[in-house]
Write an enzyme that holds these catalytic residues in place. Sequence first.
Site, PDB file in Angstrom:
ATOM      1  N   GLU A 168       5.845  50.946  54.713  1.00  0.00           N
ATOM      2  CA  GLU A 168       5.685  50.489  56.096  1.00  0.00           C
ATOM      3  C   GLU A 168       4.481  49.555  56.263  1.00  0.00           C
ATOM      4  O   GLU A 168       3.504  49.883  56.946  1.00  0.00           O
ATOM      5  CB  GLU A 168       5.613  51.692  57.037  1.00  0.00           C
ATOM      6  CG  GLU A 168       6.891  52.547  56.960  1.00  0.00           C
ATOM      7  CD  GLU A 168       7.017  53.589  58.058  1.00  0.00           C
ATOM      8  OE1 GLU A 168       6.002  53.910  58.703  1.00  0.00           O
ATOM      9  OE2 GLU A 168       8.142  54.076  58.262  1.00  0.00           O
ATOM     10  N   GLU A 196      14.059  55.335  53.688  1.00  0.00           N
ATOM     11  CA  GLU A 196      13.554  56.473  54.462  1.00  0.00           C
ATOM     12  C   GLU A 196      14.315  56.610  55.768  1.00  0.00           C
ATOM     13  O   GLU A 196      14.457  55.642  56.521  1.00  0.00           O
ATOM     14  CB  GLU A 196      12.064  56.334  54.770  1.00  0.00           C
ATOM     15  CG  GLU A 196      11.507  57.540  55.532  1.00  0.00           C
ATOM     16  CD  GLU A 196      10.026  57.425  55.853  1.00  0.00           C
ATOM     17  OE1 GLU A 196       9.274  56.989  54.959  1.00  0.00           O
ATOM     18  OE2 GLU A 196       9.632  57.750  56.979  1.00  0.00           O
TER      19      GLU A 196
END
Length: 390
Positions: A238, A332
């Site tokens: 991220e 994810e």
Amino acid sequence: MSSHGFGRRQFLTTAIGVAAAWTQVSGNASAATSSRSSSVQVWLTDISAKKWVVAQSDVLFRTKSTGNPLTIKVDDSVKYQRIQGFGAAMTDSSAWLINKLPTADRAKLVQKLYDPSKGISLSLIRTPMGATDFNASGDYSYDDMPAGQTDPTLSDFSVQHDEKYIIPVLRQALAQNPSAKILANPWSPPGWMKTSDSMIGGTLKSDYASTLADYFVKFIKAYDKAGVPISYITPQNEPMGTPSWPGMFLSAYQESAVIQEIGQAFAANRISTKILAWDHNWDVPSYPETIFSDPAASQYTAGTGWHIYSGNPTYQTLVHNDFPGKETYITEASGGVWQSDDETAFNDALGTWIIKGMRNWANGVMLWNTALDPKLGPLNSDTNGIPMCR
């Protein structure tokens, strides 16, 4: 996983179990085209009846007169993506919990999760490189230094932390399913490589890009020596976020430079591990496209990792259409307390992440924590993790 109801406690295993079952159905259906007597195995999930992946009678391929006008045409000449599999993350918290089980129970659980014939055959495993918000032991990297000190030669690099319970659980999983592939990536490199001098916040100092590449090389070699080969990495989890737990901002241009360094280091060390870009939400396709548009970085980049927390799977197709040679993975996806009921949770996982993910070119899907305790943890005691994920 939550303790509130069967579906929430066992949702992760159930959802991925459907994916594994679906894979088996697809394989049997393909084989059945050559033999009309072949059967397809079927499982049923009926949320309202509290039935979860219940085996049904086999369906046979056979010629039968019927008044039904529906015709299904199978065209073997049309090819889509190669499916690498389905799975979930073996976070520090998950490995710690699984390792706490009695030996016999742990062996039984790992068999149910990874064995291709006696379990659900999970075949993709994501393992963080160092601390995340889901850690039983607090923050750590593989080369921590006192504040103000650095280690540019990585002389103090060590995966000793992981040898206690993460590597043993991963080895057990691979023993059950030797063809399983592992994706590894950091939430943060060692703090001394960053502008924040901490695993929290900051960005990578430009003069440490090659050092970070060497960090990946040492990690892959150490894990390989421990019997855990790494098939994929992403440079940063991220990269557009800076949470209150380990994390690091990394622009697309920074990641492009880092990928070039990692790619060159892998080539010099004859490492075949593939590099995936981005590893963040669906709604910023410009990030991986920036990297793929840079020939110097694109040559080392196998594809894109996507998360599901904003946007939708059609962004995968957008990038695929622009760069059809690149792979696509949902790396994810987590259910959590924000889902109102079991039906919503199940439909998110199976309907959106897995089915729509595959219909938008995903080569595989990885959910988040493989296991959590009834309090949705353990969470990282050094930071402010939020007990929301199942």
